[in-house]
Design a protein around this motif. Structure first.
Motif, PDB file in Angstrom:
ATOM      1  N   ASP A 144     -54.288-115.488 -37.092  1.00  0.00           N
ATOM      2  CA  ASP A 144     -53.822-116.604 -36.272  1.00  0.00           C
ATOM      3  C   ASP A 144     -52.322-116.488 -36.007  1.00  0.00           C
ATOM      4  O   ASP A 144     -51.854-116.671 -34.884  1.00  0.00           O
ATOM      5  CB  ASP A 144     -54.093-117.944 -36.968  1.00  0.00           C
ATOM      6  N   TRP A 145     -51.581-116.220 -37.069  1.00  0.00           N
ATOM      7  CA  TRP A 145     -50.117-116.112 -36.960  1.00  0.00           C
ATOM      8  C   TRP A 145     -49.721-115.034 -35.956  1.00  0.00           C
ATOM      9  O   TRP A 145     -48.917-115.267 -35.052  1.00  0.00           O
ATOM     10  CB  TRP A 145     -49.540-115.809 -38.342  1.00  0.00           C
ATOM     11  N   HIS A 146     -50.303-113.864 -36.083  1.00  0.00           N
ATOM     12  CA  HIS A 146     -49.925-112.746 -35.225  1.00  0.00           C
ATOM     13  C   HIS A 146     -50.374-112.965 -33.782  1.00  0.00           C
ATOM     14  O   HIS A 146     -49.680-112.554 -32.841  1.00  0.00           O
ATOM     15  CB  HIS A 146     -50.487-111.436 -35.781  1.00  0.00           C
ATOM     16  N   ARG A 147     -51.514-113.619 -33.589  1.00  0.00           N
ATOM     17  CA  ARG A 147     -51.988-113.872 -32.224  1.00  0.00           C
ATOM     18  C   ARG A 147     -51.049-114.838 -31.497  1.00  0.00           C
ATOM     19  O   ARG A 147     -50.720-114.629 -30.319  1.00  0.00           O
ATOM     20  CB  ARG A 147     -53.409-114.446 -32.262  1.00  0.00           C
ATOM     21  N   VAL A 148     -50.609-115.887 -32.183  1.00  0.00           N
ATOM     22  CA  VAL A 148     -49.685-116.829 -31.555  1.00  0.00           C
ATOM     23  C   VAL A 148     -48.378-116.136 -31.190  1.00  0.00           C
ATOM     24  O   VAL A 148     -47.844-116.314 -30.087  1.00  0.00           O
ATOM     25  CB  VAL A 148     -49.421-118.038 -32.474  1.00  0.00           C
ATOM     26  N   PHE A 149     -47.854-115.325 -32.083  1.00  0.00           N
ATOM     27  CA  PHE A 149     -46.612-114.609 -31.783  1.00  0.00           C
ATOM     28  C   PHE A 149     -46.800-113.623 -30.631  1.00  0.00           C
ATOM     29  O   PHE A 149     -45.910-113.468 -29.784  1.00  0.00           O
ATOM     30  CB  PHE A 149     -46.099-113.880 -33.026  1.00  0.00           C
ATOM     31  N   ALA A 150     -47.957-112.976 -30.589  1.00  0.00           N
ATOM     32  CA  ALA A 150     -48.204-111.998 -29.527  1.00  0.00           C
ATOM     33  C   ALA A 150     -48.193-112.658 -28.150  1.00  0.00           C
ATOM     34  O   ALA A 150     -47.628-112.121 -27.185  1.00  0.00           O
ATOM     35  CB  ALA A 150     -49.532-111.287 -29.766  1.00  0.00           C
ATOM     36  N   ILE A 151     -48.817-113.827 -28.060  1.00  0.00           N
ATOM     37  CA  ILE A 151     -48.920-114.506 -26.763  1.00  0.00           C
ATOM     38  C   ILE A 151     -47.656-115.295 -26.440  1.00  0.00           C
ATOM     39  O   ILE A 151     -47.144-115.237 -25.316  1.00  0.00           O
ATOM     40  CB  ILE A 151     -50.150-115.429 -26.740  1.00  0.00           C
ATOM     41  N   ASN A 152     -47.128-116.026 -27.404  1.00  0.00           N
ATOM     42  CA  ASN A 152     -46.036-116.959 -27.144  1.00  0.00           C
ATOM     43  C   ASN A 152     -44.653-116.327 -27.169  1.00  0.00           C
ATOM     44  O   ASN A 152     -43.708-116.899 -26.622  1.00  0.00           O
ATOM     45  CB  ASN A 152     -46.066-118.104 -28.152  1.00  0.00           C
ATOM     46  N   LEU A 153     -44.514-115.164 -27.803  1.00  0.00           N
ATOM     47  CA  LEU A 153     -43.197-114.527 -27.910  1.00  0.00           C
ATOM     48  C   LEU A 153     -43.191-113.085 -27.412  1.00  0.00           C
ATOM     49  O   LEU A 153     -42.425-112.734 -26.520  1.00  0.00           O
ATOM     50  CB  LEU A 153     -42.712-114.578 -29.369  1.00  0.00           C
ATOM     51  N   HIS A 154     -44.071-112.261 -27.969  1.00  0.00           N
ATOM     52  CA  HIS A 154     -44.029-110.840 -27.631  1.00  0.00           C
ATOM     53  C   HIS A 154     -44.256-110.603 -26.139  1.00  0.00           C
ATOM     54  O   HIS A 154     -43.669-109.689 -25.552  1.00  0.00           O
ATOM     55  CB  HIS A 154     -45.071-110.074 -28.444  1.00  0.00           C
ATOM     56  N   SER A 155     -45.098-111.417 -25.514  1.00  0.00           N
ATOM     57  CA  SER A 155     -45.389-111.223 -24.097  1.00  0.00           C
ATOM     58  C   SER A 155     -44.130-111.312 -23.246  1.00  0.00           C
ATOM     59  O   SER A 155     -43.962-110.545 -22.287  1.00  0.00           O
ATOM     60  CB  SER A 155     -46.408-112.265 -23.620  1.00  0.00           C
ATOM     61  N   THR A 156     -43.230-112.221 -23.571  1.00  0.00           N
ATOM     62  CA  THR A 156     -42.001-112.350 -22.787  1.00  0.00           C
ATOM     63  C   THR A 156     -41.123-111.120 -22.962  1.00  0.00           C
ATOM     64  O   THR A 156     -40.468-110.667 -22.010  1.00  0.00           O
ATOM     65  CB  THR A 156     -41.242-113.624 -23.191  1.00  0.00           C
ATOM     66  N   PHE A 157     -41.098-110.557 -24.153  1.00  0.00           N
ATOM     67  CA  PHE A 157     -40.389-109.288 -24.368  1.00  0.00           C
ATOM     68  C   PHE A 157     -40.987-108.183 -23.501  1.00  0.00           C
ATOM     69  O   PHE A 157     -40.262-107.470 -22.793  1.00  0.00           O
ATOM     70  CB  PHE A 157     -40.459-108.900 -25.848  1.00  0.00           C
TER      71      PHE A 157
END
Length: 260
Positions: free
Chosen positions: A106-119
């Protein structure tokens, strides 16, 4: 028209804030690249409305949690439209769960969509913006980027990280006349198709009296409020604003607790 001659990429464009931002940009003359993952039919309906407004519109299905798909989304958008002047990184997930129930996945999925995608997306659009010495990158944050609250550890951490990333981009690329800013929506009248994300909020329906007492302006925000904030940051009217936030929250961040 405030965006005539500009081209924008908007993620999560099939509904809610993304949809209205696309339509608002189209009304102001911007050509558009629109993406969604789970709602391709709705995305095409939005695109059709944008085309009726007289702008070129490209659509793509993409999982923005995946770097390769983000890079392909940008390259396909550039091939279809020729350039990208504006990025609105809107797609996100907002699960509300107690910290001790959050799994590693769950933690990694949220970071992938909410943060990493913008990078991923910013890194892909920046070279073209640098070449033309113009660009506006807009991240969509939320109350989680301003204050902490129970049951939002994943979202709060990711959106706070997004704010840091936006500031870093603003500082590094100002020399190329590229701006980066963040819009923080408050309580907005969006549809919620994932009720399991908000199990602990079921007792406090959106727009209820208890919730409105926390908002100095006394009303929910609308998708139009957020779209207009994005329009301002995408347009030349905000040409001297970078590394900053627009808190579109009705003043709620000023209030520590409900008032009687």
């Amino acid at each position: 028209m405030r965006l005539k001659g500009k081209t924008a990429l908007i993620t999560g464009a099939s509904r809610n804030i993304g949809r209205e931002t696309a339509l608002t940009f189209a009304r102001e003359g911007a050509d558009l690249a629109l993406s969604s993952l789970q709602s391709p039919q709705e995305l095409e309906e939005v695109a059709a409305e944008c085309r009726e407004l007289g702008v070129k519109t490209f659509t793509a299905t993409a999982d923005i949690a995946d770097g390769d798909q983000c890079r392909r989304l940008v390259s396909d958008s550039l091939e279809a439209l020729g350039k990208l002047d504006v990025l609105v990184s809107n797609a996100a997930i907002r699960p509300h769960h107690p910290l001790l129930t959050v799994s590693d996945e769950d933690w990694h999925r949220v970071f992938a969509i909410n943060l990493h995608s913008t990078f991923y997306l910013a890194k892909a659009v920046l070279p073209g913006m640098m070449e033309r010495e113009t660009g506006s990158i807009i991240g969509i944050g939320g109350m989680a980027a301003i204050t902490g609250r129970p049951d939002t550890s994943t979202v709060t951490a990711a959106k706070t990280g997004l704010w840091g990333f936006i500031r870093a981009v603003a500082a590094e690329f100002a020399q190329y006349n590229i701006r980066a800013n963040m819009v923080n929506p408050g309580t907005i009248d969006t549809s919620r198709r994932n009720p399991e994300w908000f199990a602990t909020e079921a007792r406090r329906p959106t727009g209820g009296d208890e919730q409105l007492r926390r908002i100095p302006l006394g009303r929910q925000g609308t998708i139009f409020d957020i779209a207009n904030a994005c329009l301002f940051l995408a347009s030349d009217e905000s040409s001297y604003i970078t590394g900053d936030q627009l808190n579109v929250v009705g003043g709620r961040y000023m209030v520590a607790a409900p008032t009687d």
